[in-house]
Motif scaffolding. Structure first.
Motif, PDB file in Angstrom:
ATOM      1  N   ILE A   1       0.854  -1.194   0.000  1.00  0.00           N
ATOM      2  CA  ILE A   1       0.000   0.000   0.000  1.00  0.00           C
ATOM      3  C   ILE A   1       0.886   1.239   0.000  1.00  0.00           C
ATOM      4  O   ILE A   1       1.906   1.274   0.685  1.00  0.00           O
ATOM      5  N   GLY A   2       0.478   2.240  -0.756  1.00  0.00           N
ATOM      6  CA  GLY A   2       1.212   3.504  -0.770  1.00  0.00           C
ATOM      7  C   GLY A   2       1.416   4.043  -2.158  1.00  0.00           C
ATOM      8  O   GLY A   2       1.366   5.246  -2.398  1.00  0.00           O
TER       9      GLY A   2
ATOM     10  N   VAL B   1      -9.686   1.760   2.436  1.00  0.00           N
ATOM     11  CA  VAL B   1      -9.396   0.961   3.632  1.00  0.00           C
ATOM     12  C   VAL B   1     -10.705   0.657   4.373  1.00  0.00           C
ATOM     13  O   VAL B   1     -11.495   1.555   4.678  1.00  0.00           O
TER      14      VAL B   1
ATOM     15  N   VAL C   1      -8.523  -2.268   9.801  1.00  0.00           N
ATOM     16  CA  VAL C   1      -7.103  -2.293  10.170  1.00  0.00           C
ATOM     17  C   VAL C   1      -6.971  -3.126  11.447  1.00  0.00           C
ATOM     18  O   VAL C   1      -7.586  -2.818  12.461  1.00  0.00           O
TER      19      VAL C   1
ATOM     20  N   VAL D   1      -4.291  -5.013   6.864  1.00  0.00           N
ATOM     21  CA  VAL D   1      -5.174  -3.983   6.321  1.00  0.00           C
ATOM     22  C   VAL D   1      -6.044  -4.603   5.236  1.00  0.00           C
ATOM     23  O   VAL D   1      -5.539  -5.241   4.307  1.00  0.00           O
TER      24      VAL D   1
ATOM     25  N   VAL E   1      -8.643  -3.845   2.232  1.00  0.00           N
ATOM     26  CA  VAL E   1      -8.957  -2.744   1.316  1.00  0.00           C
ATOM     27  C   VAL E   1     -10.034  -3.206   0.333  1.00  0.00           C
ATOM     28  O   VAL E   1      -9.948  -4.304  -0.222  1.00  0.00           O
TER      29      VAL E   1
ATOM     30  N   THR F   1       1.232  -4.884   6.396  1.00  0.00           N
ATOM     31  CA  THR F   1       2.027  -3.652   6.368  1.00  0.00           C
ATOM     32  C   THR F   1       2.855  -3.545   7.639  1.00  0.00           C
ATOM     33  O   THR F   1       2.605  -4.241   8.621  1.00  0.00           O
TER      34      THR F   1
ATOM     35  N   ARG G   1       3.134   2.215  10.395  1.00  0.00           N
ATOM     36  CA  ARG G   1       2.281   3.002   9.491  1.00  0.00           C
ATOM     37  C   ARG G   1       0.836   2.632   9.743  1.00  0.00           C
ATOM     38  O   ARG G   1       0.416   1.500   9.492  1.00  0.00           O
TER      39      ARG G   1
ATOM     40  N   TRP H   1      -2.946   3.012   8.798  1.00  0.00           N
ATOM     41  CA  TRP H   1      -3.886   3.445   7.776  1.00  0.00           C
ATOM     42  C   TRP H   1      -5.240   3.655   8.429  1.00  0.00           C
ATOM     43  O   TRP H   1      -5.648   2.911   9.326  1.00  0.00           O
ATOM     44  N   LYS H   2      -5.977   4.652   7.986  1.00  0.00           N
ATOM     45  CA  LYS H   2      -7.257   5.000   8.592  1.00  0.00           C
ATOM     46  C   LYS H   2      -8.406   4.385   7.796  1.00  0.00           C
ATOM     47  O   LYS H   2      -8.382   4.360   6.567  1.00  0.00           O
TER      48      LYS H   2
ATOM     49  N   GLU I   1      -9.904   5.680   4.332  1.00  0.00           N
ATOM     50  CA  GLU I   1      -8.862   6.352   3.560  1.00  0.00           C
ATOM     51  C   GLU I   1      -8.735   5.725   2.166  1.00  0.00           C
ATOM     52  O   GLU I   1      -8.794   4.503   2.008  1.00  0.00           O
TER      53      GLU I   1
ATOM     54  N   VAL J   1      -6.484   4.653  -0.883  1.00  0.00           N
ATOM     55  CA  VAL J   1      -5.076   4.280  -1.014  1.00  0.00           C
ATOM     56  C   VAL J   1      -4.802   3.724  -2.412  1.00  0.00           C
ATOM     57  O   VAL J   1      -5.718   3.314  -3.126  1.00  0.00           O
TER      58      VAL J   1
END
Length: 374
Positions: A287-288, A296, A299, A308, A310, A322, A326, A328-329, A332, A334
């Protein structure tokens, strides 16, 4: 020690087929796990090897001897049950000695053999206790001791750790691995717990619907699953599997599903245009950055990593591993990428065969490449 061979073994209960066409060649001294969900036939297979069930067809051999109709006590095997099956009125020492007593081993020899077995399993201080005075792990070691003292050709273990808590299961796994290394005896171990199979076995026999799906070393089962069932069953979290279609484009295979398009690389001759599936393990996703857009959904923080989930495309959920630093919300947006070397492709159906050629990999197509191949 002995080889164990199942040759086209069948087991039917009336009109129900519990085991069908089973071929297994277990080498002398191997630690083998029979792995699969409830009802897959693994316990029936073990019971046939033990002589508690007789096959409806085929042949079972221990060493050079066909044992289809041989009574359990004449097979030179020892079995450890899920329930331990200890005699509550006997002490630890008496429980361990009982198989020797049944075989009329002289009392002096029995005492020596029990003492040696108890020392190996760190049970010497407990020899005079009754089973009700022992912890679950101690009872499990007594059950192992009762099997060990017979010095059989083959050890059979039927989900022996399932009644223990997680910490004790981990400890007992290590003890069983060390025990097998010391004894070098053939061991056949039934479990539905893939962690036990992956950490303990020399080879894993994955079963489903009474049929053998794959028989291979743990890393091969994980990295090159024979079919879609094995791919989805092995691994925690499980492999991400996307249903879509394969199509040929200028002699090259392309897999397409909502939200992604993947160049499938060199597939086997079984590959056909039409419905198919792609699999990718959580560690094969990042992710990124990348061409896949998602949102997302969940988590899970485990301490050493984050899991995570998704949502991609029209609702497909993909699970990623991940780094723990880091966060992730949820909600969010991604971007994601696939490690092409870890992509698997499967024929249509719940047990569709893996279509990758040995060493062949897929490659993620960027949106602009997808348009160019349309």
């Amino acid at each position: 020690m002995a080889d164990v061979v199942f040759a086209n073994v069948q087991k039917r209960f009336g009109s129900f087929t519990a085991v069908e066409g089973l071929d297994l060649d277990i080498r002398q001294g191997e630690f083998i796990c029979l792995l699969g969900p409830s009802g897959c036939g693994k316990t029936t297979t073990l019971r046939m090897l033990a002589g508690l069930e007789f096959p409806s067809g085929g042949e079972i051999r221990i060493g050079e001897r066909v044992v289809n109709d041989v009574a359990p006590g004449e097979r030179d095997i020892a079995m450890v049950f899920q329930s331990y099956a200890l005699y509550p009125h006997m002490s630890v020492g008496q429980n361990i000695a009982y198989p020797l007593k049944k075989r009329r081993v002289p009392k002096s020899e029995r005492a020596e053999m029990v003492a040696k077995t108890a020392e190996m399993l760190q049970l010497t201080p407990l020899l005079h206790r009754k089973p009700k005075e022992l912890s679950g792990g101690q009872q499990q070691r007594v059950a192992l001791g009762r099997a060990l003292v017979r010095d059989p050709k083959v050890f059979l273990l039927d989900e022996p750790l399932s009644n223990l808590d997680a910490k004790l299961r981990g400890h007992m796994r290590s003890e069983l691995i060390e025990l097998h290394q010391r004894l070098g005896r053939t061991m056949v171990y039934v479990t539905h717990d893939q962690l036990e199979a992956m950490t303990m076995a020399d080879r894993i026999a994955v079963m489903e619907g009474g049929k053998l799906q794959q028989f291979a070393p743990p890393q091969e089962v994980y990295r090159a699953p024979a079919n879609r069932f094995v791919a989805g069953f092995i691994g925690t979290p499980g492999m991400n599997i996307a249903d879509g279609v394969l199509r040929a484009d200028d002699g090259a295979w392309v897999f397409e599903a909502p939200g992604l398009s993947v160049a499938a690389g060199d597939l086997t001759a079984e590959a056909q245009a039409g419905p198919a599936a792609m699999g990718i393990r959580p560690e094969g996703l990042s992710i990124g950055a990348g061409p896949i857009k998602g949102e997302v959904q969940v988590v899970e923080r485990t301490g050493h990593e984050n899991i995570v989930i998704v949502r991609v495309g029209d609702g497909m959920r993909m699970t990623c591993r991940t780094a723990p630093d880091r966060i992730w919300k949820v909600g969010e947006t991604v971007q994601m990428a696939v490690d092409a070397a870890q992509a698997h492709f499967f024929a249509e159906g719940p047990t569709g065969r893996r279509l990758n050629r040995a060493g062949a990999t897929g490659a993620l197509l960027h949106p602009e490449l997808k348009e160019a191949t349309s």
